[in-house]
Design a protein around this motif. Structure first.
Motif, PDB file in Angstrom:
ATOM      1  N   GLU A  20       1.542   6.722  -6.875  1.00 46.13           N
ATOM      2  CA  GLU A  20       0.379   7.483  -7.353  1.00 46.13           C
ATOM      3  C   GLU A  20       0.493   8.958  -6.977  1.00 46.13           C
ATOM      4  O   GLU A  20       0.082   9.839  -7.741  1.00 46.13           O
ATOM      5  CB  GLU A  20      -0.904   6.873  -6.795  1.00 46.13           C
ATOM      6  CG  GLU A  20      -1.223   5.507  -7.391  1.00 46.13           C
ATOM      7  CD  GLU A  20      -2.417   4.834  -6.743  1.00 46.13           C
ATOM      8  OE1 GLU A  20      -2.867   5.323  -5.662  1.00 46.13           O
ATOM      9  OE2 GLU A  20      -2.907   3.834  -7.297  1.00 46.13           O
ATOM     10  N   ASP A  21       1.067   9.248  -5.798  1.00 49.10           N
ATOM     11  CA  ASP A  21       1.234  10.626  -5.349  1.00 49.10           C
ATOM     12  C   ASP A  21       2.136  11.418  -6.292  1.00 49.10           C
ATOM     13  O   ASP A  21       1.979  12.631  -6.443  1.00 49.10           O
ATOM     14  CB  ASP A  21       1.809  10.635  -3.931  1.00 49.10           C
ATOM     15  CG  ASP A  21       1.962  12.032  -3.371  1.00 49.10           C
ATOM     16  OD1 ASP A  21       1.007  12.830  -3.484  1.00 49.10           O
ATOM     17  OD2 ASP A  21       3.043  12.350  -2.832  1.00 49.10           O
TER      18      ASP A  21
ATOM     19  N   THR B 235       0.777   3.874  -3.066  1.00 45.81           N
ATOM     20  CA  THR B 235       0.321   5.225  -2.758  1.00 45.81           C
ATOM     21  C   THR B 235       1.379   6.261  -3.108  1.00 45.81           C
ATOM     22  O   THR B 235       1.069   7.332  -3.660  1.00 45.81           O
ATOM     23  CB  THR B 235      -0.050   5.337  -1.264  1.00 45.81           C
ATOM     24  OG1 THR B 235      -1.094   4.404  -0.971  1.00 45.81           O
ATOM     25  CG2 THR B 235      -0.527   6.737  -0.914  1.00 45.81           C
TER      26      THR B 235
ATOM     27  N   GLU C 121       0.832  -1.206   0.000  1.00 49.48           N
ATOM     28  CA  GLU C 121       0.000   0.000   0.000  1.00 49.48           C
ATOM     29  C   GLU C 121       0.868   1.257   0.000  1.00 49.48           C
ATOM     30  O   GLU C 121       0.582   2.228  -0.707  1.00 49.48           O
ATOM     31  CB  GLU C 121      -0.915  -0.013   1.229  1.00 49.48           C
ATOM     32  CG  GLU C 121      -1.783   1.223   1.389  1.00 49.48           C
ATOM     33  CD  GLU C 121      -2.802   1.400   0.271  1.00 49.48           C
ATOM     34  OE1 GLU C 121      -3.246   2.544   0.058  1.00 49.48           O
ATOM     35  OE2 GLU C 121      -3.149   0.387  -0.394  1.00 49.48           O
ATOM     36  N   ARG C 122       1.920   1.222   0.785  1.00 48.76           N
ATOM     37  CA  ARG C 122       2.821   2.384   0.863  1.00 48.76           C
ATOM     38  C   ARG C 122       3.507   2.656  -0.460  1.00 48.76           C
ATOM     39  O   ARG C 122       3.622   3.815  -0.906  1.00 48.76           O
ATOM     40  CB  ARG C 122       3.853   2.111   1.959  1.00 48.76           C
ATOM     41  CG  ARG C 122       4.714   3.272   2.367  1.00 48.76           C
ATOM     42  CD  ARG C 122       5.549   2.864   3.576  1.00 48.76           C
ATOM     43  NE  ARG C 122       6.408   3.931   4.037  1.00 48.76           N
ATOM     44  CZ  ARG C 122       7.237   3.816   5.062  1.00 48.76           C
ATOM     45  NH1 ARG C 122       7.300   2.672   5.726  1.00 48.76           N
ATOM     46  NH2 ARG C 122       8.006   4.830   5.428  1.00 48.76           N
TER      47      ARG C 122
END
Length: 455
Positions: free
Chosen positions: A425-426, A422, A418-419
């Motif tokens: 995507e950021d 994310t 997830e990290r």
């Protein structure tokens, strides 16, 4: 932007730092490769956060906090004195005590240990656990040596290294050539010299004397937990997927086990002599018996299994078509030619169970072809994460069940995924696991380093 011989693009703002690494560390090609791979991702990060450049964080991170090299004299069974070289590179302690394995193998050089230690910084940061990065080892080869010879070597090795270790200072573990036997001899000598039962100073210990359940399985299991998250994120399932796993050591065996539990069919495994293909799915009981008990070559698998199982001497296991590829053997085992073959044969997911098993060219080939590619610093972090869980148990004088430890491992690997996703995507890099892992690991370490001043 400029490009090296391996064609990794490094932002001009980072070129000075990279050239300094080359100048200060001549001939250490694996270390150069590891640094280049990380710096190749950090252009967007330093562009958004220019204070990392202003505070020379890159240069500081590329220089280990401490490099220890020492002589290891020992006596073989014939009474002949042998000399090996020992290493410990304590790379970064901003997130916690130095943490990383010991590798005993003839190929171990300072550059090898620095490459592994550099990778370990970011891998450990991704776990979210309070551990720094380190690596160590020796050019000693335990293969073919008696237990008494291995014991004498380990005792000599620890007699020098012990002064640099401690549960709040530096906590080694095993790696290639360092299993439960070697950890036992090392721990015994540490205890003898210090007169302390400091269980948290080494991980990978036996269950009867401070070890953690699921530690043996952790790197292989964690690899598949991460690969499963990659598949799920892509809207698919591991169930029914055709899987190829390179290697047949600890990581490979337990990756095969967990991939099979998820419904995948693992059709091939290998060792340094060649590979076997079993279309019905690798017989894990036979493979474990051959490799963990009898310690025989993988050709015996084909000889004993019979039927349509085939052994290919030498060659490349990556010639075997698959949906999911899990390189779990050693660094730079999968090059751009093998990657092109996998792409041509329809691979959709590649997850690195070993440390840097794909060359830069291979990684580039996968990414350009739209294959989801999980880098080792994220994918194989389950081993060190479970080592940190072992440290927790030692600190609390506790012992967890296999199920509880495995559950914690699964949670950690899902959180890492997830990290990484994310972060990518950021920065508007969806699906770029390499960028996400490097950026997330780097920022965690860099921010802690800046908070502590000029260190």
């Amino acid at each position: 932007m400029t490009t090296s011989a391996t064609e990794t693009i490094i932002d001009p703002a980072l070129q000075g730092a990279y050239q300094e690494v080359l100048r200060r560390n001549p001939g250490e090609h694996e270390f150069h490769q590891a640094v280049e791979e990380v710096l190749g991702s950090l252009g967007p990060v330093v562009s958004r956060h220019p204070h990392y450049l202003a505070e020379s964080v890159i240069e500081r991170l590329c220089e280990p906090e401490r490099q220890i090299i020492f002589r290891v004299p020992w006596t073989d069974d014939a009474g002949q004195v042998q000399i090996n070289r020992g290493f410990r590179v304590e790379y970064s302690s901003v997130l916690g005590p130095y943490k990383g394995g010991l590798r005993f193998h003839p190929s171990v050089l300072l550059g090898t240990v620095k490459f592994l230690g550099f990778e370990q910084i970011f891998k450990n940061a991704l776990t979210g656990l309070p551990i720094g990065g380190a690596k160590g080892g020796s050019d000693f080869d335990p293969k073919g040596r008696s237990d008494a010879e291995v014991m004498r070597f380990c005792q000599s090795f620890m007699t020098e290294l012990y002064r640099h270790l401690g549960e709040y200072t530096d906590v080694p573990a095993g790696d290639i050539g360092v299993g439960s036997r070697e950890i036992g001899y090392l721990f015994g000598q540490y205890k003898r010299i210090t007169n302390r039962y400091e269980a948290g100073v080494l991980t990978g210990k036996g269950l009867a004397w401070g070890g953690s359940r699921a530690r043996t399985e952790a790197t292989g299991y964690g690899t598949v937990y991460f690969a499963n998250e990659m598949v799920r994120h892509a809207g698919r399932s591991l169930d029914g997927q055709r899987v190829v796993v390179s290697g047949s050591g600890n990581v490979a065996i337990y990756a095969i086990e967990k991939a099979t539990e998820f419904g995948g069919t693992v059709v091939a495994a290998s060792d340094s002599s060649g590979y076997v293909v079993d279309e019905a799915g690798i017989d894990l009981d036979l493979l474990k018996d051959l490799k963990e008990v009898r310690r025989e070559r993988i050709v015996r698998y084909a000889e004993e299994k019979g039927g349509n199982v085939r052994f290919v001497e030498g060659g490349s296991i990556w010639d075997v078509p698959c949906d999911v590829a899990l390189p779990c053997a050693t660094q730079n085992e999968l090059d751009d030619t093998a990657a092109a073959t996998l792409v041509r044969n329809g691979v959709s997911i590649v997850a690195e169970g070993a440390n840097m098993p794909c060359t830069p060219g291979a990684a580039r080939t996968f990414r350009e072809a739209g294959v989801l590619f999980g880098p080792g610093k994220a994918v194989n972090a389950g081993g060190v994460a479970t080592s940190a869980l072992e440290m927790q148990q030692n600190a609390s004088r506790d012992s967890w069940t296999f199920e509880h430890t495995d559950e914690r491992l699964g949670d950690i690997m899902r959180n890492i995924h997830e990290r990484v996703v994310t972060t990518a995507e950021d920065y508007d890099r969806p699906g770029d696991y390499v960028f996400g892992a490097n950026a997330a690991g780097f920022t965690a370490v860099a921010d802690a380093m800046l908070a502590m001043g000029v260190i």
